[in-house]
Design an enzyme around this catalytic site. Structure first.
Site, short mmCIF file in Angstrom:
data_model
loop_
_atom_site.label_atom_id
_atom_site.label_comp_id
_atom_site.label_asym_id
_atom_site.label_seq_id
_atom_site.Cartn_x
_atom_site.Cartn_y
_atom_site.Cartn_z
N HIS A 90 -0.75 -0.01 -9.61
CA HIS A 90 -1.50 -0.98 -8.81
C HIS A 90 -1.92 -2.17 -9.68
O HIS A 90 -3.10 -2.52 -9.78
CB HIS A 90 -2.71 -0.33 -8.14
N ASP A 124 4.45 -0.20 -6.99
CA ASP A 124 3.18 -0.55 -7.64
C ASP A 124 2.04 0.22 -6.99
O ASP A 124 0.91 0.18 -7.48
CB ASP A 124 2.92 -2.06 -7.50
N PHE A 159 -1.88 -7.31 -8.88
CA PHE A 159 -2.90 -8.38 -8.77
C PHE A 159 -3.38 -8.87 -10.13
O PHE A 159 -4.08 -9.87 -10.20
CB PHE A 159 -4.12 -7.84 -8.00
N ARG A 202 0.85 -1.18 0.00
CA ARG A 202 0.00 0.00 0.00
C ARG A 202 0.89 1.24 0.00
O ARG A 202 1.90 1.28 0.72
CB ARG A 202 -0.92 0.04 1.24
N GLU A 248 -2.56 7.66 -4.87
CA GLU A 248 -2.85 7.04 -6.18
C GLU A 248 -4.29 7.14 -6.61
O GLU A 248 -4.60 7.03 -7.79
CB GLU A 248 -2.45 5.55 -6.15
P1 NAI Z 1 -1.50 -11.34 4.95
O1 NAI Z 1 -2.55 -10.88 5.89
O2 NAI Z 1 -1.43 -12.77 4.54
O3 NAI Z 1 -0.05 -10.93 5.53
C1 NAI Z 1 0.23 -9.69 6.12
C2 NAI Z 1 1.37 -9.88 7.10
O4 NAI Z 1 1.71 -8.61 7.63
C3 NAI Z 1 0.98 -10.78 8.29
O5 NAI Z 1 1.98 -11.76 8.49
C4 NAI Z 1 0.91 -9.81 9.44
O6 NAI Z 1 1.29 -10.39 10.69
C5 NAI Z 1 1.93 -8.75 9.01
N1 NAI Z 1 1.78 -7.49 9.73
C6 NAI Z 1 0.68 -6.96 10.29
N2 NAI Z 1 0.98 -5.79 10.90
C7 NAI Z 1 2.31 -5.61 10.71
C8 NAI Z 1 3.22 -4.59 11.12
N3 NAI Z 1 2.82 -3.55 11.88
N4 NAI Z 1 4.51 -4.72 10.76
C9 NAI Z 1 4.94 -5.79 10.05
N5 NAI Z 1 4.13 -6.79 9.63
C10 NAI Z 1 2.83 -6.69 9.96
O7 NAI Z 1 -1.63 -10.39 3.67
P2 NAI Z 1 -1.15 -10.68 2.18
O8 NAI Z 1 -2.21 -11.38 1.42
O9 NAI Z 1 0.23 -11.24 2.22
O10 NAI Z 1 -1.11 -9.18 1.61
C11 NAI Z 1 -0.15 -8.22 2.06
C12 NAI Z 1 -0.56 -6.86 1.56
O11 NAI Z 1 -0.43 -6.83 0.14
C13 NAI Z 1 -2.03 -6.49 1.80
O12 NAI Z 1 -2.18 -5.88 3.05
C14 NAI Z 1 -2.35 -5.53 0.68
O13 NAI Z 1 -2.20 -4.22 1.16
C15 NAI Z 1 -1.28 -5.80 -0.37
N6 NAI Z 1 -1.84 -6.24 -1.65
C16 NAI Z 1 -1.50 -5.55 -2.78
C17 NAI Z 1 -1.98 -5.92 -4.02
C18 NAI Z 1 -1.61 -5.19 -5.28
O14 NAI Z 1 -2.22 -5.41 -6.34
N7 NAI Z 1 -0.59 -4.33 -5.27
C19 NAI Z 1 -2.91 -7.05 -4.14
C20 NAI Z 1 -3.15 -7.76 -2.89
C21 NAI Z 1 -2.65 -7.34 -1.70
#
Ligand code: NAI
Length: 345
Positions: free
Chosen positions: A292, A255, A295, A231, A260
């Site tokens: 972005h 990305d 995905f 993000r 944005e």
């Molecule tokens: P997930 O929920 O599986 O993993 C997120 C990880 O971040 C977890 O292990 C969690 O413990 C950790 N976390 C939470 N708070 C934290 C902090 N303060 N400091 C460090 N780590 C922390 O999520 P996933 O599926 O891996 O997605 C990650 C991010 O990717 C999403 O939050 C979303 O913002 C982004 N995303 C971007 C996309 C894009 O098209 N650019 C598409 C899908 C997701």
């Protein structure tokens, strides 16, 4: 019939959503505009809204939707920082698509990284003009370098596996580290100091907003490459620009970008971009921006549509549990109803 106002519709959204909803008692009202306080009226007559990452679903919008009879906000994304989940509690159920293709995002992060480090974007433009010079195209080997991964969830872990395949040393920071995962967790400070490459895979929260800032950049290695497919708000973009100008940051692969929402996903060619900071970042030879796009694979689009349609149907089933519901109590053992197999409210 479940009527769904589908905000911020893109050309690529329609085919998959129409395919999965065809046989169901569901009708989509495809709207090109984003959801916000000015456009909320367009959902009148609908039972649900389907929203994406740059729709604004704040308390005012939620109250208006509720008055109009909308009972479900279906995010077609994993991240939900744009929805005031607490304001929705007790009024409108909120569901999301927790995982549609973590591979798509992790692979895009690697694509950006390889493009940047091996100057593929420069080479592509040069050879199209029959310029076969190699001057300025020197990269570095991934093998043996240290990559610091912030957030070791679904996407972060796939990214780490790919990096291990390149022979990189992988270190990680997570606010909630997984014991027995074999991941080499270090403090955030150590990660900043040791990493040649830093890739962000954690959610945007009050705690993580601007985690990459002037002070954290000052602690990083000279020449560090920063990758953000998570993000935009995780990075203070002004501090990043200063880090690049000071030659401290070697490259940035973005990305996502904090501001944005008015720019990404739109064709702005031929227009004058009002965002000076974004223009300046894009003008840097060592910055790659995609809008972005991480995905955007066939597999992810199909999974998003399939899960969203299933989420919507489950929420309108009488007394059924909403699949993939989000509420601010979820996960809280004491207060979470979903863990007791009940609706959140
Ligand atoms: P997930 O929920 O599986 O993993 C997120 C990880 O971040 C977890 O292990 C969690 O413990 C950790 N976390 C939470 N708070 C934290 C902090 N303060 N400091 C460090 N780590 C922390 O999520 P996933 O599926 O891996 O997605 C990650 C991010 O990717 C999403 O939050 C979303 O913002 C982004 N995303 C971007 C996309 C894009 O098209 N650019 C598409 C899908 C997701």
């Amino acid at each position: 019939m479940i009527k769904v106002a589908f905000y911020d519709t893109r050309e690529y959204d329609k085919p998959s959503f129409e395919r999965y909803s065809e046989q169901k008692d569901m009708e989509f009202r495809f709207l090109e505009t984003k959801l916000n306080e000015d456009t909320v009226e367009l959902a009148r007559g609908c039972n649900a809204v389907c929203v994406f990452v740059n729709d604004t679903v704040n308390a005012a919008v939620i109250d208006r939707l509720y008055e109009m009879g909308v009972r479900l906000i279906a995010l077609r994304s994993a991240g939900y920082n744009n929805v005031d989940v607490q304001a929705a509690f007790g009024k409108i159920h909120v569901v999301h698509v927790p995982a549609y293709s973590p591979y798509a995002v992790a692979e895009h992060a690697i694509a950006l990284l390889l493009t940047s480090v091996r100057r593929i974007h420069k080479a592509y433009n040069r050879t199209r003009e029959f310029n076969f010079s190699l001057n300025g195209l020197t990269g570095f080997d991934f093998h043996g370098k240290t990559v610091g991964v912030i957030g070791t969830g679904k996407i972060g872990r796939i990214f780490m596996d790919i990096c291990r395949g390149f022979g990189m040393h992988v270190i990680a920071y997570d606010r909630f580290p997984s014991p027995d995962s074999g991941i080499d967790y270090v403090s955030l400070d150590e990660l900043f100091q040791r990493s040649d490459i830093i890739s962000l895979h954690c959610p945007l929260t009050d705690e993580t907003r601007h985690m990459i800032n002037a002070s954290s950049i000052a602690r990083m290695k000279k020449g560090v490459v920063i990758v953000n497919t998570s993000r935009g708000g995780l990075i203070d973009a002004e501090a990043l620009l200063q880090g690049i100008k000071a030659r401290k940051v070697g490259a940035a692969c973005l990305d996502v970008y904090e501001e944005e929402s008015d720019v990404f996903f739109e064709d702005r060619s031929g227009h004058i971009l009002n965002d000076d900071l974004l223009s300046r970042l894009i003008s840097m030879p060592n910055v790659i921006v995609t809008s972005h796009q991480a995905f955007l694979t066939e597999e992810a689009l199909n999974n998003i549509a399939e899960t969203s349609v299933a989420n919507i149907l489950s929420c309108f089933e009488k007394d059924g549990i909403c699949d993939n519901e989000l509420c601010y109590r979820c996960g809280n053992i004491e207060r979470c109803k979903k863990e007791r197999k009940e609706r959140c409210f």
